[in-house]
Design a protein around this motif. Structure first.
Motif, PDB file in Angstrom:
ATOM      1  N   SER A   1       0.835  -1.193   0.000  1.00 43.21           N
ATOM      2  CA  SER A   1       0.000   0.000   0.000  1.00 43.21           C
ATOM      3  C   SER A   1       0.875   1.252   0.000  1.00 43.21           C
ATOM      4  O   SER A   1       2.081   1.196   0.300  1.00 43.21           O
ATOM      5  CB  SER A   1      -0.907   0.012   1.228  1.00 43.21           C
ATOM      6  N   ALA A   2       0.262   2.400  -0.299  1.00 39.75           N
ATOM      7  CA  ALA A   2       0.996   3.662  -0.230  1.00 39.75           C
ATOM      8  C   ALA A   2       1.556   3.881   1.170  1.00 39.75           C
ATOM      9  O   ALA A   2       2.692   4.367   1.336  1.00 39.75           O
ATOM     10  CB  ALA A   2       0.084   4.808  -0.640  1.00 39.75           C
ATOM     11  N   GLU A   3       0.791   3.511   2.195  1.00 38.69           N
ATOM     12  CA  GLU A   3       1.263   3.674   3.569  1.00 38.69           C
ATOM     13  C   GLU A   3       2.479   2.802   3.842  1.00 38.69           C
ATOM     14  O   GLU A   3       3.446   3.241   4.480  1.00 38.69           O
ATOM     15  CB  GLU A   3       0.142   3.328   4.548  1.00 38.69           C
ATOM     16  N   GLN A   4       2.445   1.552   3.374  1.00 42.16           N
ATOM     17  CA  GLN A   4       3.591   0.661   3.572  1.00 42.16           C
ATOM     18  C   GLN A   4       4.819   1.187   2.834  1.00 42.16           C
ATOM     19  O   GLN A   4       5.943   1.114   3.356  1.00 42.16           O
ATOM     20  CB  GLN A   4       3.239  -0.749   3.094  1.00 42.16           C
ATOM     21  N   LEU A   5       4.630   1.709   1.647  1.00 44.11           N
ATOM     22  CA  LEU A   5       5.751   2.284   0.905  1.00 44.11           C
ATOM     23  C   LEU A   5       6.300   3.517   1.618  1.00 44.11           C
ATOM     24  O   LEU A   5       7.522   3.699   1.711  1.00 44.11           O
ATOM     25  CB  LEU A   5       5.311   2.639  -0.514  1.00 44.11           C
ATOM     26  N   ARG A   6       5.407   4.362   2.126  1.00 44.54           N
ATOM     27  CA  ARG A   6       5.851   5.548   2.873  1.00 44.54           C
ATOM     28  C   ARG A   6       6.704   5.153   4.068  1.00 44.54           C
ATOM     29  O   ARG A   6       7.755   5.731   4.328  1.00 44.54           O
ATOM     30  CB  ARG A   6       4.646   6.362   3.367  1.00 44.54           C
ATOM     31  N   ASP A   7       6.235   4.156   4.810  1.00 49.35           N
ATOM     32  CA  ASP A   7       6.969   3.703   5.987  1.00 49.35           C
ATOM     33  C   ASP A   7       8.339   3.149   5.594  1.00 49.35           C
ATOM     34  O   ASP A   7       9.347   3.382   6.290  1.00 49.35           O
ATOM     35  CB  ASP A   7       6.175   2.629   6.731  1.00 49.35           C
ATOM     36  N   ALA A   8       8.390   2.413   4.483  1.00 50.29           N
ATOM     37  CA  ALA A   8       9.653   1.829   4.036  1.00 50.29           C
ATOM     38  C   ALA A   8      10.636   2.906   3.612  1.00 50.29           C
ATOM     39  O   ALA A   8      11.839   2.830   3.911  1.00 50.29           O
ATOM     40  CB  ALA A   8       9.402   0.856   2.885  1.00 50.29           C
ATOM     41  N   VAL A   9      10.140   3.929   2.915  1.00 43.29           N
ATOM     42  CA  VAL A   9      11.015   5.036   2.510  1.00 43.29           C
ATOM     43  C   VAL A   9      11.534   5.779   3.737  1.00 43.29           C
ATOM     44  O   VAL A   9      12.728   6.096   3.835  1.00 43.29           O
ATOM     45  CB  VAL A   9      10.265   5.995   1.563  1.00 43.29           C
ATOM     46  N   ALA A  10      10.657   6.049   4.694  1.00 47.32           N
ATOM     47  CA  ALA A  10      11.071   6.749   5.909  1.00 47.32           C
ATOM     48  C   ALA A  10      12.131   5.960   6.674  1.00 47.32           C
ATOM     49  O   ALA A  10      13.110   6.533   7.181  1.00 47.32           O
ATOM     50  CB  ALA A  10       9.861   7.011   6.805  1.00 47.32           C
ATOM     51  N   ALA A  11      11.952   4.644   6.762  1.00 50.81           N
ATOM     52  CA  ALA A  11      12.919   3.813   7.486  1.00 50.81           C
ATOM     53  C   ALA A  11      14.266   3.801   6.783  1.00 50.81           C
ATOM     54  O   ALA A  11      15.320   3.815   7.440  1.00 50.81           O
ATOM     55  CB  ALA A  11      12.373   2.393   7.617  1.00 50.81           C
ATOM     56  N   ALA A  12      14.252   3.773   5.459  1.00 49.22           N
ATOM     57  CA  ALA A  12      15.507   3.795   4.705  1.00 49.22           C
ATOM     58  C   ALA A  12      16.209   5.140   4.875  1.00 49.22           C
ATOM     59  O   ALA A  12      17.429   5.199   5.101  1.00 49.22           O
ATOM     60  CB  ALA A  12      15.239   3.517   3.228  1.00 49.22           C
ATOM     61  N   ARG A  13      15.448   6.205   4.773  1.00 51.90           N
ATOM     62  CA  ARG A  13      16.052   7.538   4.941  1.00 51.90           C
ATOM     63  C   ARG A  13      16.637   7.710   6.337  1.00 51.90           C
ATOM     64  O   ARG A  13      17.661   8.391   6.507  1.00 51.90           O
ATOM     65  CB  ARG A  13      14.999   8.602   4.653  1.00 51.90           C
TER      66      ARG A  13
END
Length: 364
Positions: free
Chosen positions: A167-179
């Motif tokens: 989901s968009a939320e899961q992708l957002r969380d993954a990007v935030a964790a990587a950053r």
């Protein structure tokens, strides 16, 4: 005497299928090969025509691709996927997506001691690319954050092999964790054009990111336009990262041939053939999925993409053998990581006749 030097890589997975392939080929009706996601349908005429239209250009093509090709990509991903704000300068054609996946860690400067994080069940070339760079591979469970020292995080939605959609939320969380750990995100979106039971979004969609900083998306025309033989891919996203990749690829001669660039432009400007190809795969899915379920398989995820992630609740190789007895060849889930040990990946990339044959054999 020359000796092979370089990183130790896993054996090429499909070589281990040789005995099962030989058994499947002995079936009286011939083999139904559902082990590899290679297109079988004709290359659309509009693309073939574009390819031949520039066959008499003798000079070197540009690594960055023609301006018309890059503009066509920007327009297509906005039209098809709602990606906005992308600069044509931040679009880079690649020689298919596999070579890009394999060399991206190296091109990004990832090296020994660095970590490349991949999904727990993942396309094998993510691991190969990390090993070529001398990096450490860490497989992340669903929702798990990458550890300190991670330089690159691979996302893949829709997934190969599972067909899972984030989901968009899961992708957002993954990007935030990587950053948070200073890692670049590379999102493999090669199956974005093939939704079934879910609506996948790009990591570059405004519902996911406010800026493209540190984020890359990998695209391919192999599946949506039947261009696997043309080797037609793209990488896009963070302009600074793309600029660096461009300079390195210029030096290395990683150039898409000019006729292929023209074919890619034609594929991006025509949506009709994409819809037609999607309809073909959907029809095959509607034959094969219920046949597998009637034969006792559980089909997990598989909300999008070209594969049915299937299990009989046993070791994957036992299932591969069971299918080979019926003249059907699939890929064991172990190719994609230890978490796939009880699954097989069954592709929709066969003709209507072969898919129908597989469905009939599953009744036996």
């Amino acid at each position: 005497m020359l000796s092979r030097r370089g990183p130790a890589l896993p054996d090429f997975p499909w070589d281990s299928l040789a005995d099962h392939a030989a058994k499947a080929r002995k079936h009286p009706g011939g083999v139904v090969d559902l082990s590899v996601g290679t297109p079988v349908d004709p290359v659309p005429a509009v693309i073939q025509s574009a390819l031949s239209s520039v066959a008499d250009i003798p000079g070197y093509p540009t690594t960055h691709g023609t301006p018309e090709l890059r503009a066509a990509f920007v327009a297509a991903v906005e039209r098809r996927y709602g990606i906005v704000g992308l600069s044509a300068d931040a679009v880079l054609p690649t020689i298919g997506s596999k070579e890009l996946v394999a060399w991206l860690p190296t091109l990004l400067g990832v090296g020994p001691g660095d970590i490349v994080a991949v999904p727990s069940v993942a396309y094998p070339t993510y691991e190969v690319g990390a090993l070529l760079a001398g990096a450490i591979v860490v497989r992340l469970a669903d929702g798990e954050k990458p550890p300190a020292g991670t330089r690159l995080v691979w996302l893949n939605s829709p997934s190969n092999p599972t067909g899972r959609v984030l989901s968009a939320e899961q992708l957002r969380d993954a990007v935030a964790a990587a950053r948070a750990v200073g890692a670049v995100v590379a999102s493999d979106e090669c199956y974005l054009a093939l939704p079934w039971d879910a609506s996948p979004v790009s990591v570059l969609h405004p519902s996911v990111v406010d800026s493209f900083d540190g984020v890359l998306a990998v695209h391919s025309l192999s599946k949506s336009s039947s261009l696997a033989g043309y080797r037609a891919g793209f990488i896009t996203g963070d302009p600074e990262l793309i600029s660096g990749l461009l300079e390195l690829r210029k030096h290395a001669g990683m150039i898409v041939p000019r006729p292929v660039q023209e074919a890619m432009r034609a594929a991006l400007e025509d949506d009709a053939h994409v819809a037609e190809q999607r309809s073909r795969y959907l029809a095959r899915r509607e034959v094969l999925k219920p046949a597998l379920e009637a034969a006792g398989f559980t089909v997990s995820h598989s909300e999008a993409g070209l594969y049915l992630w299937s299990s009989r609740g046993e070791d994957a190789w036992e299932t591969i053998s069971w299918l080979a007895d019926r003249g059907i060849l699939a890929a064991p889930g172990t190719f994609y990581g230890p978490a796939g040990a009880q699954h097989v990946r069954i592709a929709l990339t066969a003709t209507d006749e072969r898919i129908a044959a597989a469905a009939e054999r599953l009744k036996a």
